[in-house]
Design a protein around this motif. Structure first.
Motif, short mmCIF file in Angstrom:
data_model
loop_
_atom_site.label_atom_id
_atom_site.label_comp_id
_atom_site.label_asym_id
_atom_site.label_seq_id
_atom_site.Cartn_x
_atom_site.Cartn_y
_atom_site.Cartn_z
N THR A 166 8.64 1.10 -6.84
CA THR A 166 9.83 1.85 -7.23
C THR A 166 11.02 1.42 -6.39
O THR A 166 10.87 0.88 -5.29
CB THR A 166 9.63 3.37 -7.06
OG1 THR A 166 9.34 3.64 -5.69
CG2 THR A 166 8.48 3.87 -7.93
N ALA A 167 12.22 1.66 -6.93
CA ALA A 167 13.44 1.29 -6.23
C ALA A 167 14.44 2.44 -6.26
O ALA A 167 14.48 3.21 -7.23
CB ALA A 167 14.07 0.05 -6.87
N VAL A 168 15.22 2.54 -5.20
CA VAL A 168 16.34 3.48 -5.15
C VAL A 168 17.58 2.70 -4.73
O VAL A 168 17.48 1.64 -4.09
CB VAL A 168 16.07 4.63 -4.14
CG1 VAL A 168 14.90 5.48 -4.60
CG2 VAL A 168 15.83 4.09 -2.74
N ASN A 201 9.99 0.16 -2.58
CA ASN A 201 8.75 0.55 -1.92
C ASN A 201 7.60 0.50 -2.92
O ASN A 201 7.80 0.72 -4.12
CB ASN A 201 8.84 1.97 -1.36
CG ASN A 201 9.74 2.06 -0.14
OD1 ASN A 201 9.31 1.80 0.99
ND2 ASN A 201 11.01 2.41 -0.36
N GLY A 202 6.42 0.22 -2.43
CA GLY A 202 5.25 0.22 -3.30
C GLY A 202 4.18 -0.72 -2.80
O GLY A 202 4.23 -1.21 -1.66
N ALA A 203 3.21 -0.99 -3.64
CA ALA A 203 2.07 -1.84 -3.25
C ALA A 203 1.55 -2.60 -4.46
O ALA A 203 1.61 -2.14 -5.59
CB ALA A 203 0.96 -0.98 -2.66
N GLY A 256 12.13 -8.94 4.86
CA GLY A 256 11.83 -7.80 5.70
C GLY A 256 11.20 -6.68 4.90
O GLY A 256 11.70 -6.31 3.84
N GLY A 257 10.10 -6.13 5.41
CA GLY A 257 9.41 -5.05 4.71
C GLY A 257 8.31 -5.52 3.79
O GLY A 257 7.57 -4.69 3.24
N ILE A 282 -0.34 -6.76 -1.18
CA ILE A 282 1.06 -6.77 -0.71
C ILE A 282 1.54 -5.32 -0.60
O ILE A 282 1.31 -4.51 -1.50
CB ILE A 282 1.97 -7.52 -1.70
CG1 ILE A 282 1.69 -9.02 -1.67
CG2 ILE A 282 3.44 -7.26 -1.41
CD1 ILE A 282 2.23 -9.72 -0.45
N SER A 283 2.22 -5.02 0.49
CA SER A 283 2.90 -3.73 0.60
C SER A 283 4.39 -3.99 0.76
O SER A 283 4.81 -4.94 1.44
CB SER A 283 2.37 -2.91 1.77
OG SER A 283 2.68 -3.52 3.01
N LEU A 284 5.19 -3.17 0.11
CA LEU A 284 6.65 -3.27 0.15
C LEU A 284 7.18 -1.98 0.77
O LEU A 284 7.00 -0.90 0.20
CB LEU A 284 7.21 -3.46 -1.26
CG LEU A 284 6.62 -4.64 -2.07
CD1 LEU A 284 7.04 -4.56 -3.52
CD2 LEU A 284 7.05 -5.96 -1.46
N SER A 285 7.80 -2.10 1.93
CA SER A 285 8.29 -0.93 2.66
C SER A 285 9.79 -1.08 2.93
O SER A 285 10.20 -1.89 3.77
CB SER A 285 7.52 -0.77 3.97
OG SER A 285 7.99 0.34 4.70
#
Length: 362
Positions: free
Chosen positions: A134-136, A145-147, A182-183, A203-206
């Motif tokens: 998801t994105a904000v 953020n997400g996986a 980054g993230g 993969i994780s996106l933070s």
């Protein structure tokens, strides 16, 4: 009718290397760093890429055939080529020409790896599951953020991965993330029972900041149906190559008392040829863009052909299949065949989607 042959690759050096490396690519990670450069040196990622974009020309069917030939040697190698070549296809079909121009040279030479994280998106498109990323809005950019729990070809030396993102306005889009962003975090390689040389990880996106120039398609629901035939069609290449090889091995192993296998070998070969012909026809006509149901059915049919082909190879080999020396290739192909039904979308998911379509049409 004779089984379709496992044809040699255009580059005999790659052909020989894959033959020698097949077991190591399946059971360990020692050759991970060598695989993509070898495939790229043989020109395989460039097949089906327009010459004007730095490729070898041809169509996605040519790319599918090249992938099938790799799969006849090693499904691990074909799995890596599928992820890499599918990511390239996303760029070729993206209106973001600047992103494609920036990334294609390194992708075609294998300097950077391309990975498709769109399995979740393809299942979302078929109504199977929600998006996992998801994105904000975050100033002039987006914060993501997400996986992605299972992605192949995540080379530590450098990778780009495509993912579908649920946008701030509720409209999903497709974007590209670099391993150096980054993230973006890559897990250790997943503990697979085979295909261990494929750099498959999570993969994780933070809080990843995503600029607009990384967006592959602004509307995933409109764009994904156009690229889904290539995504799933190239997947089918893995089944075609594995089935060809198992049928060829079964035929070559036939000896005294094995004549009874001639008819089932012929029948399975005919089913393979029929599924392949239907796949090529649908890709050429672009019929799968309007109706994906037949493509799902072909993918299911090919998985069944793979299971039949490997079973026939076992019967043709007899007890030799259970000996470590002569049975090594069969043992690997049996593990490879076990993977075909669970490639995302899995056969269970495809059958569920088809059943839902039939219910809605009734």
């Amino acid at each position: 009718m004779s089984p379709l042959p496992a044809r040699p690759l255009a580059d005999p050096r790659c052909d020989g290397w894959l033959t020698e490396a097949a077991d190591a690519l399946d059971t360990g990670a020692t050759l991970c760093q060598d695989l993509l450069p070898r495939l790229a040196a043989a020109g395989l990622p460039a097949v089906g890429v327009p010459q004007a974009r730095g490729g070898a020309g041809g169509t996605v069917i040519d790319a599918l055939e090249a992938l099938s030939e790799v799969a006849s040697h090693s499904l691990a190698a074909a799995f890596v080529l599928w992820g890499h070549r599918t990511y390239i296809e996303y760029l070729l079909q993206s209106p973001n020409l600047a992103l494609a121009d920036a990334l294609l040279p390194d992708l075609l030479t294998g300097t950077q790896a391309g990975a498709t994280g769109l399995s979740n998106a393809m299942k979302h498109l078929a109504g199977m599951e929600p998006l996992q990323v998801t994105a904000v809005t975050d100033g002039s950019a987006l914060k993501v953020n997400g996986a992605l729990p299972w992605v192949t070809n995540l080379r530590p030396q450098g990778f780009h991965v495509a993912a579908a993102v649920d946008g701030p306005d509720g409209v999903p889009f497709v974007a590209s993330f670099a391993g150096t962003d980054g993230g973006v975090s890559r897990s250790d390689d997943l503990e697979l029972i085979g295909l261990r040389g494929t750099n498959t990880a999570a993969i994780s996106l933070s809080d990843v900041r995503l600029p607009a120039d990384r967006i592959i398609a602004v509307n995933a629901r409109e764009w994904l149906p156009r690229v889904r035939p290539a995504f799933a069609g190239l997947q089918c290449g893995m089944s075609i190559g594995l089935a060809r090889r198992a049928l060829a091995e079964a035929r070559d192993a036939g000896g005294a008392g094995r004549g009874i296998l001639a008819q089932p070998l012929s029948e399975t070969t005919q089913r393979l040829e029929a599924a392949q012909s239907a796949l090529f026809a649908g890709l050429r006509s672009r019929a799968f863009e309007a109706d994906v149901g037949p493509l799902f059915e072909i993918r299911i049919a090919l998985a069944e052909v793979v299971a039949e082909a490997v079973a026939l190879e076992l019967q043709a080999l007899g007890g030799k299949a259970y000996l470590a020396g002569p049975g090594r290739g069969f043992a690997r192909r049996s593990r490879e065949a076990a993977f075909i039904p669970v490639i995302t979308p899995s056969l269970v998911q495809l059958k569920t989607a088809l059943a839902k379509r039939r219910e809605q049409a009734a």
